[in-house]
Design an enzyme around this catalytic site. Structure first.
Site, PDB file in Angstrom:
ATOM      1  N   SER A 114      -0.408 -42.599  98.224  1.00 27.19           N
ATOM      2  CA  SER A 114      -0.962 -43.308  98.128  1.00 27.19           C
ATOM      3  C   SER A 114      -1.541 -43.625  98.806  1.00 27.19           C
ATOM      4  CB  SER A 114      -0.347 -44.307  96.906  1.00 27.19           C
ATOM      5  OG  SER A 114       0.605 -45.224  98.057  1.00 27.19           O
ATOM      6  N   GLN A 116      -1.929 -45.850 102.543  1.00 25.26           N
ATOM      7  CA  GLN A 116      -0.373 -47.104 102.299  1.00 25.26           C
ATOM      8  C   GLN A 116       0.397 -47.406 103.150  1.00 25.26           C
ATOM      9  OE1 GLN A 116       4.180 -44.815 101.443  1.00 25.26           O
ATOM     10  NE2 GLN A 116       2.257 -44.394 100.089  1.00 25.26           N
ATOM     11  N   HIS A 118       4.052 -50.127 104.815  1.00 22.03           N
ATOM     12  CA  HIS A 118       5.046 -51.129 104.329  1.00 22.03           C
ATOM     13  C   HIS A 118       5.241 -51.847 105.572  1.00 22.03           C
ATOM     14  CE1 HIS A 118       5.552 -47.195 102.769  1.00 22.03           C
ATOM     15  NE2 HIS A 118       5.886 -46.440 103.507  1.00 22.03           N
ATOM     16  N   LYS A 141      10.142 -50.860 106.577  1.00 24.42           N
ATOM     17  CA  LYS A 141      10.782 -49.626 105.584  1.00 24.42           C
ATOM     18  C   LYS A 141       9.803 -48.350 107.297  1.00 24.42           C
ATOM     19  CE  LYS A 141       9.243 -45.900 102.073  1.00 24.42           C
ATOM     20  NZ  LYS A 141       8.822 -46.202 100.896  1.00 24.42           N
ATOM     21  N   GLU A 143       9.045 -45.744 109.278  1.00 25.03           N
ATOM     22  CA  GLU A 143       9.687 -43.975 109.434  1.00 25.03           C
ATOM     23  C   GLU A 143       9.449 -42.924 110.075  1.00 25.03           C
ATOM     24  OE1 GLU A 143       8.515 -44.290 105.188  1.00 25.03           O
ATOM     25  OE2 GLU A 143       5.820 -43.996 105.214  1.00 25.03           O
ATOM     26  N   HIS A 276      -1.379 -44.981 106.155  1.00 29.66           N
ATOM     27  CA  HIS A 276      -1.223 -43.610 106.291  1.00 29.66           C
ATOM     28  C   HIS A 276      -0.739 -42.905 104.722  1.00 29.66           C
ATOM     29  CE1 HIS A 276       3.208 -45.483 105.635  1.00 29.66           C
ATOM     30  NE2 HIS A 276       3.583 -44.255 105.061  1.00 29.66           N
ATOM     31  N   ARG A 295       0.603 -50.932  98.839  1.00 28.50           N
ATOM     32  CA  ARG A 295      -0.545 -49.522  98.368  1.00 28.50           C
ATOM     33  C   ARG A 295      -1.763 -49.611  98.227  1.00 28.50           C
ATOM     34  NH1 ARG A 295       3.901 -48.608  94.996  1.00 28.50           N
ATOM     35  NH2 ARG A 295       5.581 -47.080  95.445  1.00 28.50           N
ATOM     36  N   LYS A 301      -1.096 -46.667  90.529  1.00 26.58           N
ATOM     37  CA  LYS A 301       0.150 -47.995  90.236  1.00 26.58           C
ATOM     38  C   LYS A 301       0.054 -49.533  91.210  1.00 26.58           C
ATOM     39  CE  LYS A 301       4.340 -44.647  91.602  1.00 26.58           C
ATOM     40  NZ  LYS A 301       5.464 -44.227  92.440  1.00 26.58           N
TER      41      LYS A 301
END
Length: 430
Positions: A114, A116, A118, A141, A143, A276, A295, A301
């Protein structure tokens, strides 16, 4: 989330430091690679984390961590790793808790994840308090993704002037904009904050469009591009996404976001609120221990448009590639700026090579992608042998500053994740 395996531990007790072999959970998201085309599945099988590979099943992620959606368990003790740490604080450093602050993964991506973003820590707390069902924890989050094979993705907003050109080239999308919104297209690429403000106005209008109208425009654009004899790479991507998610607003994401490929060993760091989506390939990923995802499309979702458009960072990103540090022994160390939950060390070498595992005052996990080696330290009575697919938990050292060492017995490739101590951060940055 359904896992094929839960977490097994075979322990070897030593004077001051503990080594554990871990059996890690694997999940089966639809975007994962199928059967033996999945690196995550091959590693899981090689390390005896799963008993077989089903050729008709997708294997998306191989997890190492204590997150509630995939908690590690100590089979010998019949309890979780979190419980084991809580009962034996010697396993971790003085400032570490019973939960690992990071989550390490191996991803095998066959279809788009998806679109998305964070949240920041502050935003994560607000989202979790308002909607704990869709935001299961209160953490941020950030990453880092390190490519294992050629890895294709979308990440960060393009140069605003380029977005302006694309909105004119793919003119169907302007049907979703008001007359006032269309004026903002020419403001993209201007100096100062006005360009980001113009992008927010345009992006917000498109993503808030009614589904029925959105579906018509997506189909119209995709049909025109599909009928063209010569297509650009971007044309091909838009048509591909529309075939998977007809009528989905995420089909427009490549018009706005950087589209690029990482070669094996290259990395990208995804800061909070950076849009991203992974598209194809294998990577290792390390993040803070969170599953908070806002998302924006390309998914069945929950999509939270209002949180998304308000929290997005609308700045130009160019190509957000991350350059690691090279240590004296030629291992690579990934130390994202401002992140104290995780660092990642890549260890890669030929038979007979020896490497250090620095910053041993924190617990760490070592995931082996290929080859075999012996892990030892000044505190161990005998080395622990590890091979492809195995994951080794190395407890914090409390008996001195001796670093665990790796002696390679067969060409070796592994990644070690750990929470850097404050002294490690200070010493390294200085």
């Amino acid at each position: 989330m359904k896992f094929l395996a839960i977490f097994s531990i075979l322990s070897l007790q030593i004077d001051c430091q503990m080594l554990y072999k871990l059996q890690c959970p694997v999940n089966n998201y639809a975007w994962g690679a199928k059967g033996e085309s999945s690196m995550a599945a091959i590693l899981a099988l090689a390390g005896n984390h799963i008993s077989h590979i089903d050729p008709n099943k997708t294997y998306a992620e191989f997890w190492v961590g204590t997150h509630q959606n995939g908690p590690a368990r100590v089979i010998e003790l019949g309890k979780s790793l979190e419980e084991a740490i809580r009962e034996n604080r010697e396993l971790v450093g003085e400032k570490e808790s019973e939960k690992l602050t990071f989550l390490f993964k191996v991803l095998s991506v066959a279809g788009p994840l998806s679109i998305q973003i964070h949240p920041t820590k502050a935003q994560g707390k607000i989202l979790h308090s308002k909607d704990p069902k869709n935001y299961p924890d209160d953490n941020h989050k950030p990453e880092i993704a390190i490519a294992l094979t050629e890895f294709e993705l979308l990440s960060g907003f393009r140069q605003h002037s380029q977005i302006s050109d694309f909105l004119k080239l793919y003119s169907e999308i302007q049907e979703l904009l008001s007359d006032e919104d269309r004026v903002q297209i020419d403001n993209l690429g201007s100096f100062g904050e006005s360009s980001s403000k113009a992008l927010k106005i345009i992006f917000s209008r498109i993503w808030r469009s009614e589904k029925s109208k959105l579906g018509v425009v997506v189909e119209k654009l995709a049909n025109r591009l599909a009928g063209q004899e010569i297509k650009s790479q971007l044309d091909e991507l838009i048509v591909y996404l529309a075939s998977l998610y007809p009528g989905d607003v995420g089909v427009f994401a490549p018009i706005f976001l950087n589209h690029f490929k990482l070669q094996p060993g290259e990395a990208t760091f995804l800061e909070p609120n950076m849009p991203h989506a992974y598209l194809k390939g294998d990577c290792v990923e390390c993040m803070s221990c969170s599953d908070n995802t806002i998302r924006a499309g390309l998914t069945p979702k929950y999509i939270d448009v209002e949180s998304l458009v308000e929290m997005l960072n609308y700045s130009e990103t160019l190509l957000p590639k991350y350059i690691p540090n090279e240590l004296a022994d030629h291992t690579k160390l990934f130390t994202p700026k401002g992140i104290d939950e995780f660092w990642v060390q890549e260890v890669k070498g030929s038979t007979g090579a020896k490497f250090d595992l620095p910053f041993a005052e924190s617990a760490s996990v070592l995931t082996v992608l290929s080859g075999s080696a012996n892990v030892t330290s000044a505190e161990t009575r005998k080395p622990e042998t590890i091979k492809k697919g195995e994951v080794l938990f190395i407890s914090a050292s409390r008996c001195g500053k001796n670093q665990p060492k790796i002696e390679i017995s067969e060409d070796f490739w592994a990644f070690r994740a750990f929470q850097p101590s404050s002294s490690a951060i200070s010493n390294f940055q200085n």
